[in-house]
Design a protein around this motif. Structure first.
Motif, short mmCIF file in Angstrom:
data_model
loop_
_atom_site.label_atom_id
_atom_site.label_comp_id
_atom_site.label_asym_id
_atom_site.label_seq_id
_atom_site.Cartn_x
_atom_site.Cartn_y
_atom_site.Cartn_z
N GLY A 103 8.32 47.72 46.45
CA GLY A 103 7.77 46.73 45.52
C GLY A 103 7.90 45.30 46.03
O GLY A 103 6.98 44.49 45.84
N THR A 104 9.03 44.97 46.62
CA THR A 104 9.25 43.60 47.07
C THR A 104 8.28 43.24 48.17
O THR A 104 7.67 42.17 48.17
N VAL A 105 8.16 44.16 49.12
CA VAL A 105 7.23 43.93 50.23
C VAL A 105 5.82 43.75 49.70
O VAL A 105 5.08 42.83 50.09
N ARG A 106 5.49 44.64 48.77
CA ARG A 106 4.13 44.62 48.23
C ARG A 106 3.86 43.28 47.53
O ARG A 106 2.86 42.64 47.76
N LYS A 107 4.84 42.88 46.74
CA LYS A 107 4.67 41.66 45.98
C LYS A 107 4.51 40.45 46.90
O LYS A 107 3.64 39.60 46.68
N HIS A 108 5.31 40.46 47.93
CA HIS A 108 5.26 39.36 48.89
C HIS A 108 3.86 39.29 49.54
O HIS A 108 3.26 38.23 49.67
N ALA A 109 3.39 40.48 49.94
CA ALA A 109 2.09 40.54 50.61
C ALA A 109 0.97 40.07 49.67
O ALA A 109 0.09 39.30 50.08
N MET A 112 -3.03 35.34 63.93
CA MET A 112 -3.58 35.30 62.57
C MET A 112 -4.21 36.65 62.20
O MET A 112 -3.93 37.22 61.15
N ALA A 113 -5.05 37.15 63.10
CA ALA A 113 -5.75 38.40 62.82
C ALA A 113 -4.76 39.54 62.63
O ALA A 113 -4.87 40.32 61.69
N MET A 114 -3.79 39.59 63.50
CA MET A 114 -2.76 40.62 63.40
C MET A 114 -2.05 40.51 62.05
O MET A 114 -1.78 41.47 61.37
N GLU A 115 -1.82 39.24 61.73
CA GLU A 115 -1.08 38.99 60.51
C GLU A 115 -1.84 39.56 59.30
O GLU A 115 -1.25 40.19 58.43
N VAL A 116 -3.14 39.37 59.26
CA VAL A 116 -3.93 39.87 58.14
C VAL A 116 -3.75 41.38 58.02
O VAL A 116 -3.53 41.92 56.93
N THR A 117 -3.85 42.08 59.13
CA THR A 117 -3.69 43.53 59.11
C THR A 117 -2.36 43.91 58.47
O THR A 117 -2.29 44.75 57.58
N GLN A 118 -1.30 43.23 58.93
CA GLN A 118 0.01 43.59 58.42
C GLN A 118 0.14 43.28 56.93
O GLN A 118 0.67 44.08 56.17
N LEU A 153 -1.57 45.91 54.99
CA LEU A 153 -0.80 47.15 54.95
C LEU A 153 0.39 47.01 54.01
O LEU A 153 0.69 47.89 53.20
N ASN A 154 1.05 45.83 54.13
CA ASN A 154 2.20 45.61 53.26
C ASN A 154 1.81 45.64 51.79
O ASN A 154 2.58 46.04 50.94
N ALA A 155 0.62 45.18 51.53
CA ALA A 155 0.17 45.14 50.14
C ALA A 155 0.02 46.54 49.55
O ALA A 155 -0.16 46.70 48.35
N GLN A 156 0.08 47.56 50.42
CA GLN A 156 0.02 48.93 49.91
C GLN A 156 1.35 49.65 50.09
O GLN A 156 1.44 50.86 49.98
N SER A 157 2.38 48.87 50.40
CA SER A 157 3.70 49.45 50.66
C SER A 157 4.28 50.06 49.39
O SER A 157 3.95 49.65 48.28
N GLU A 159 1.23 38.04 47.30
CA GLU A 159 1.39 36.60 47.17
C GLU A 159 0.70 35.88 48.35
O GLU A 159 -0.03 34.92 48.15
N SER A 160 0.95 36.41 49.58
CA SER A 160 0.36 35.79 50.77
C SER A 160 -1.17 35.83 50.70
O SER A 160 -1.84 34.84 51.02
N LEU A 161 -1.70 36.98 50.29
CA LEU A 161 -3.15 37.12 50.20
C LEU A 161 -3.73 36.09 49.22
O LEU A 161 -4.74 35.45 49.47
N LYS A 162 -3.00 35.94 48.11
CA LYS A 162 -3.47 35.01 47.10
C LYS A 162 -3.50 33.58 47.64
O LYS A 162 -4.48 32.85 47.44
N GLN A 163 -2.41 33.26 48.34
CA GLN A 163 -2.33 31.92 48.92
C GLN A 163 -3.46 31.67 49.91
O GLN A 163 -4.13 30.64 49.87
#
Lengths: 871, 418
Positions: free
Chosen positions: A17-23, A1-7, A10-14, A25-29
């Motif tokens: 665009g697709t990666v960023r958007k996905h990330a 889980m912790a590792m996942e948050v880091t990734q 990071l993805n949210a700053q990729s 979305e995950s944060l929001k969820q």
């Protein structure tokens, strides 16, 4: 889980665009599913020195945004959300944050500082997190400099975030001690010293008690003054910023230090780097601001026991201060007049000189004249420009008598310089100075006119000629013409401008068509001047305004022809439409205000309205604010004939009322609802369902800027007055809203001036709504429908009277409403009023008011009440 | 740390014209909302119901463009004067505006003087109607001639920029021009900012007058754009103290008698018994009519109008007949119907039976000065007659008040305001 948050972070700053958007979305969820755990993970991420700096920074940023928002309502929600979190979770988050302050990674530290300050901003007023300041202060004594620095930064942010009254004096003393120690020259580390100096800037507002203590004040001032001498430019700048802030916050305590501060600032202005020199000049500008305010409060009465004494620092420093400022005027930067955002020592010095002139008045004139005389004919453009700028700067403040002689001598010189000087800057400043002469020394209040029969023609010829010069000079010439016209606004019926009226209008129109009119806001200036010329037209010249109508209409028509515009072109189109609609608005108001011109003008009404509708149609989602304002003016001229435009106009009215984002547009549209109610009266009825629905939605919206809500209430009154008893069907919706808003407005503890002002405007809106409704129902058989609401209205009036914080406008509206209530409900209101707690006192207070508007309303109310209780 | 806000370079304009337009619009809206509110309140206080106003189309502001609306039959416009409508009121700017409410002379004391009446000291001077509109102000005497044409601080009374100024906005004031201090004393308000006050009670008109006039700056000292000072007069409830105050109180003007206005009366042009004038030597220099040199006439003179049938009538409506000229005299003197003729009241005097005029011993003197446009009213003739024989004294007025106070021991109904 912790590792996942880091990734995910990071993805949210990729870049992808697709990666960023996905990330995202995950944060929001994550946040939606489990907020406490989400926030906790973020704080752990931030605190963990093994994580990449980018993920830590973003974690901190998201935390910060979870605690605060710009929008007032959203901010309130976030505060409530944090306060309701599990205490245990909050403690763990806060521990992580404090731990991060000791991190060796500067980005993580500084992010944590800001988050801590936000949490403190929420919790300290609730008397929570009492150990925070103590634990921060214990950090100060830690050895690593970076921890000390981060802690000082945190204290600075904290002071910015929380209000002084939630921190007890003991903590304040400790914070100030830590901060001032950090600033001390003995502190070897520049980063610590800088952080401490910046922290002091924010902490100054906490230091009231300390500034009243001579020893502590001496100490703080000494440390600040020493910091202005630091070898590090950023520290010097921050220290001068502290001085500027002290000059306004602790003006009363400055006297013992002024000599030293003068020496320090004079040296900085002459020798130091620009950012420091600018702050040094700002110190004197700020002192001027203070003294102007104080002297204004004194009025002409120098014996008055004002709360704030004036120390006349500027007057005393004058012989040294003025030469120092005059020197700065010669440090112009090439092409500064072409750059809208330019700000440099010469400009700051001129601005300060202008403030000094306003502070001391006549005394400045003999100190500046020699400089002007010496420099104005020099071959170096800098000297000519500096001399002209000095002249222009001192035109506001000294008495006209003191200035008239030199102005009369200078006028023909200026006119000739504007034509012949080879330098663009000199011409720019010359045209600006002419504008200042007309602004302050020309007009019906002057005993001796600067503009006479003999020179009027020459002045106008030069200005019109100058409007063909480069855009920056032409813009200033337009500005000068603006004030020239304004000075003739109340001459009647023959204005000296009459012979030139058509030529002026023609020249301004020509300017608007220049290829380069987009530079230096020239086109805007030309239209603004045209507007002023129209506003100031007399009975003689207003017929000459009429032919402008088809001209401006044609211009507006042209903007509607372009197709498939790029977004850049669209913006330009919209801006131009704004100018043209603004101009039409001014023309409509002018021509509509006198019968003969109005009737001739009305032949264009249909076409103008058609154009406005097309301007609206250019945009899909929003309405044009200027077109809306112009329609308000048009409705006033057309009266009830406006009804014929309503079928087409209505949708834009609705659109304007729905525009939450651009609240100015919404506010303007609400104003227009009032205009058309008064124009159409009962003919507005078919549209009222829609309008009321929108207005009620607006009121319930949390997104709409709060400043729009009071005018919405007022517009309820406008509608009710227009449609009378037909307002019946809206009572069940509007009355509860009025009641709850009324309750809200009486239960606010007005913490600050802004809030008091807002509360008053809200109350005024509510009172106007009630007034309109009661008067609207007057003499209707349905009057009895209002009886159930009367007790609440009386109670509301009682409570705002008891709170004793109404302004004059509210007082006037409130006492008027008491009369309306009695007038409409007769003896049904009479007994209520007699039994009310304060109606009698309120009425008596208003009857003896100095304010004739209040008195007038009170006398009306007295009549109505007497009738109601005698029936 | 927040960066310190840089000062706005002051070579750039400090305020945008757009912001200015926005503010001017808001100002205009505030003014109009206030006007609408005031209008509603004003209407509400008159006898008219709001419905009668709503049923009257207000849409016709533009109608006056059409020439034929100018020629509305006279009786129709007369019938409509009851309706408060800007159009009707605006017609008053013309000929009708010259028609003033004319007080009758007090020949007996009205009932309920202390309850239903106001009193104030009438300024000596020229009675005139003052109209401000379209940037200028005109004062006209009763005979229609212009007294002054001047700029004033009344609404629309001078050409200044006024965002609230509307085309319909104009004012009509009933004034007395007081020569020595060059001041217009406003004794009544007929229209204000385009709203007719004709059908408002005196109570309301005076209230409006007092609150509105001050606000315009018209009471300020004269200036280039405000040529004459306006001033309200102190109006009292006609109780004992009010009556004494108006009779004995110091005023900045020369007094010419006392005026009494019934609180409930509307502004009615022509003679009305709901406004009364009374004088004695203490409060007026002109109690008994004088000749052009200021000498008191040895015998009372009256001005009467010659009618078709040779009868001599007063200016009252309905007229009162004082006598008759025979056809021969009329022909010989070349007199025509409508002429105003001056008579002495000879030794025979006026014969009254049960308070009514039975016979007058008239002696023809000749035609009157052309400036005169009205015959004397019955009450004037009677008042002059009484002054010479059995004057109505100030003590009589006071006595009637204390008498009525004794009779009607009603509690004061103004508890709210003490």
């Amino acid at each position: 889980m912790a590792m996942e948050v880091t990734q995910v972070l990071l993805n949210a700053q990729s870049i992808d665009g697709t990666v960023r958007k996905h990330a995202e979305e995950s944060l929001k969820q994550f946040q939606e599913q489990n907020l406490p755990s989400f926030l906790l993970s973020l704080s752990r991420e931030l605190a963990n020195d093994e994580k990449p700096v980018d993920s830590r920074k973003l974690a901190g940023l998201i935390l910060k945004n979870a605690l605060d928002a710009k929008e007032q309502h959203r901010k309130f929600e976030l505060v409530q959300r944090w306060l309701s979190l599990d205490a245990n979770v909050k403690t763990r988050i806060k521990t992580c944050l404090l731990k991060t302050l000791t991190s060796p990674v500067p980005d993580a530290q500084s992010t944590a500082s800001q988050v801590i300050a936000k949490v403190a901003g929420i919790e300290l007023p609730q008397k929570q997190w009492p150990e925070l300041i103590g634990s921060l202060l214990s950090n100060i004594h830690q050895l690593p400099a970076h921890v000390k620095q981060a802690t000082l930064e945190t204290l600075g942010y904290l002071c910015e975030e929380v209000s002084p009254d939630v921190v007890d004096q003991d903590h304040v003393n400790k914070i100030l001690t830590a901060v001032v120690q950090g600033m001390n020259a003995a502190e070897g580390n520049d980063n610590v010293r800088l952080a401490a100096t910046r922290a002091l800037y924010n902490a100054l507002s906490f230091a009231q008690a300390n500034f009243n203590n001579d020893m502590e004040r001496d100490y703080i001032m000494r440390v600040v003054c020493e910091a202005t001498q630091s070898p590090e430019v950023k520290i010097r700048q921050a220290a001068f910023e502290c001085l500027v802030s002290i000059s306004s916050t602790y003006y009363d305590n400055l006297a013992p230090y002024m000599q030293d501060v003068y020496n320090i600032t004079a040296k900085a202005v002459r020798e130091d780097d620009e950012p420091v020199a600018l702050q040094a000049i700002e110190f004197w500008s700020s002192i001027c601001d203070e003294e102007i305010d104080i002297l204004e409060e004194y009025g002409g009465d120098f014996t008055a026991d004002s709360d704030v004494p004036c120390f006349y620092f500027i007057k005393q420093a004058l012989p040294a201060l003025v030469p120092m400022l005059l020197e700065t005027l010669l440090k112009q930067v090439e092409d500064q007049d072409q750059d809208e955002g330019a700000w440099n020592i010469a400009m700051a010095g001129g601005t300060c000189l202008g403030l000094v002139a306003r502070t001391v008045g006549d005394d400045i004139v003999p100190l500046v004249i020699p400089f002007i005389e010496e420099n104005i004919t020099k071959p170096d453009w800098r000297q000519r420009e500096g001399a002209t700028y000095a002249f222009g700067s001192i035109l506001e403040g000294p008495s006209p008598d003191k200035l008239l002689h030199i102005v009369n001598v200078a006028l023909s010189f200026m006119l000739s310089a504007l034509m012949k000087d080879p330098n663009n800057h000199v011409k720019d400043t010359t045209a600006w100075t002419l504008g200042r002469i007309f602004e302050f020394l020309h007009g019906s209040t002057m005993d001796t006119p600067v503009i006479t029969q003999a020179n009027c023609q020459q002045i106008i010829t030069v200005l019109l000629q100058s409007m063909k010069d480069t855009p920056n000079v032409a813009e200033k010439a337009c500005g000068a013409l603006y004030f020239l016209a304004q000075g003739y606004e109340d001459v009647s019926p023959t204005s000296p401008l009459t012979p030139f009226f058509q030529e002026i209008v023609q020249s301004l129109l020509t300017v608007t068509h220049r290829e380069d009119a987009g530079e230096s806001r020239l086109r805007t200036a030309a239209y603004e001047t045209l507007n002023e010329v129209v506003r100031c037209s007399t009975d003689e010249t207003s017929p000459m305004v009429l032919p402008l109508v088809p001209v401006i209409m044609m211009e507006l028509h042209k903007t509607l022809e372009g197709q498939k515009l790029s977004s850049d072109e669209k913006e330009k189109q919209s801006e131009l439409q704004g100018l043209l609609c603004g101009c039409l608005q001014v023309i409509i108001q002018k021509l509509g205000s006198s019968e003969p011109t109005k009737y001739v003008f009305m032949q264009y009404a249909d076409q103008i309205m058609g154009l406005f509708l097309r301007v609206f149609a250019c945009r899909s989602a929003t309405v044009h604010e200027e077109a809306m304002l112009a329609i308000g003016a048009l409705a006033y001229s057309t009266g009830s004939d406006f009804a014929k435009y309503m079928p087409e106009f209505y949708k834009y009215l609705e659109m304007g009322l729905q525009n939450f984002e651009e609240y100015q547009v919404c506010a303007v549209t609400v104003g227009v609802v009032g205009d058309i109610c008064r124009a159409m009266e009962e003919k507005i009825l078919p549209y009222c369902d829609g309008i009321m629905t929108q207005l009620l939605k607006d009121l319930s919206s949390n997104q709409l800027h709060r400043s729009v809500k009071p005018p919405i209430f007022s517009s309820f009154g406008d509608i009710a007055l227009a449609i009378g008893e037909n307002f019946e069907k809206y009572l069940m919706y509007s009355m509860p809203m009025l009641q709850s808003a009324a309750d809200l407005s009486t239960h606010t503890s007005s913490a600050d001036d802004d809030m008091t002002e807002y509360t008053n405007s809200l109350r005024n809106g509510i009172l106007e709504a009630y007034s309109g409704i009661f008067q609207g129902f007057k003499n209707s058989p349905k009057t009895q429908l209002l009886i159930p609401y009367a007790p609440h209205v009386v109670q509301f009036l009682d409570s705002i009277y008891m709170e004793k914080d109404m302004d004059e406008v509210v007082m006037k509206t409130a006492i008027g409403l008491l009369g309306d209530l009695a007038d409409t409900l007769g003896n049904n209101a009479g007994s209520l009023i007699q039994q009310s707690l304060s109606s009698k006192d309120f009425l008596n207070e208003c009857l003896s008011s100095e304010d004739h508007m209040i008195k007038e309303s009170a006398e009306w109310a007295k009549l109505a009440i007497n009738k109601a209780i005698s029936v | 740390m927040a960066p310190h806000d840089l000062r706005r370079p002051f070579k750039r304009p400090a305020i945008s014209d757009q912001q200015r337009r926005r503010e001017l619009s808001l100002l205009r809206q505030t003014h109009h909302r206030r006007d609408a509110q005031l209008q509603a309140r004003c209407l509400a206080s008159s006898v008219l119901s709001l419905q009668s106003r709503s049923s009257e189309p207000v849409s016709d502001v533009g109608v006056e463009l059409v020439p034929k609306s100018e020629s509305l039959p006279e009786q129709e416009s007369g019938a409509l004067t009851k309706d408060l409508d800007v159009r009707q009121a605006s017609r008053l700017k013309g000929a009708e505006a010259r028609k003033l409410m004319l007080p009758e002379w007090m020949i007996d004391v009205p009932d309920r003087l202390s309850h239903d009446w106001y009193v104030f000291a009438r300024p000596a001077g020229k009675r005139c109607i003052v109209v401000s509109s379209n940037g200028t102000t005109v004062s006209r005497l009763r005979n229609g001639s212009i007294l002054h044409h001047f700029p004033s601080a009344l609404p629309c009374g001078a050409r200044t920029r006024d965002v609230s100024g509307s085309a319909q906005s104009y004012c009509i004031l009933d004034c007395i021009f007081h020569e020595s201090d060059q001041t217009y004393y406003v004794i009544d308000m007929v229209c204000w900012r385009g709203y007719s006050l004709y059908d408002c009670t005196a109570e309301f008109r005076f209230f409006w007058l007092n609150s509105k006039l001050e606000e315009t700056g018209a009471c300020g000292p004269p200036s280039h754009y405000h040529k004459f000072r306006f001033s309200p007069v102190s109006i009292y409830s006609c109780d004992q103290s009010g009556l004494l105050a108006s009779y004995t109180g110091a005023v900045p003007y020369v007094k010419d008698g006392l005026l009494f206005y019934n609180k409930h009366a509307h502004y009615q042009t022509g003679n009305t018994p709901l406004a009364l004038v009374w004088k004695d030597e203490n409060c007026s220099q002109y109690v008994i009519d004088t000749d052009s040199k200021g000498q008191v006439l040895s015998q009372q003179q009256v001005v009467l109008e010659l009618r078709d049938d040779g009868k001599l009538s007063t200016s009252d409506d309905p007229v009162v007949i004082f006598g008759c000229l025979d056809g021969e005299v009329i022909q010989m003197s070349g007199l025509r119907s409508g002429d105003l003729l001056k008579f002495d009241i000879s030794v025979g005097g006026l014969t009254l039976v049960d308070g009514k005029l039975e016979k007058a011993d008239l002696h023809y003197l000749g035609k009157v000065n052309r400036a005169r446009i009205f015959a004397d009213s019955y009450s004037k003739v009677m008042f002059q007659h009484m002054v010479r024989h059995t004057p109505l004294k100030f003590e009589d007025l006071l006595a009637s008040i204390s008498l009525s106070d004794d009779q009607e021991n009603k509690p004061c109904d103004s508890e709210m305001v003490g």
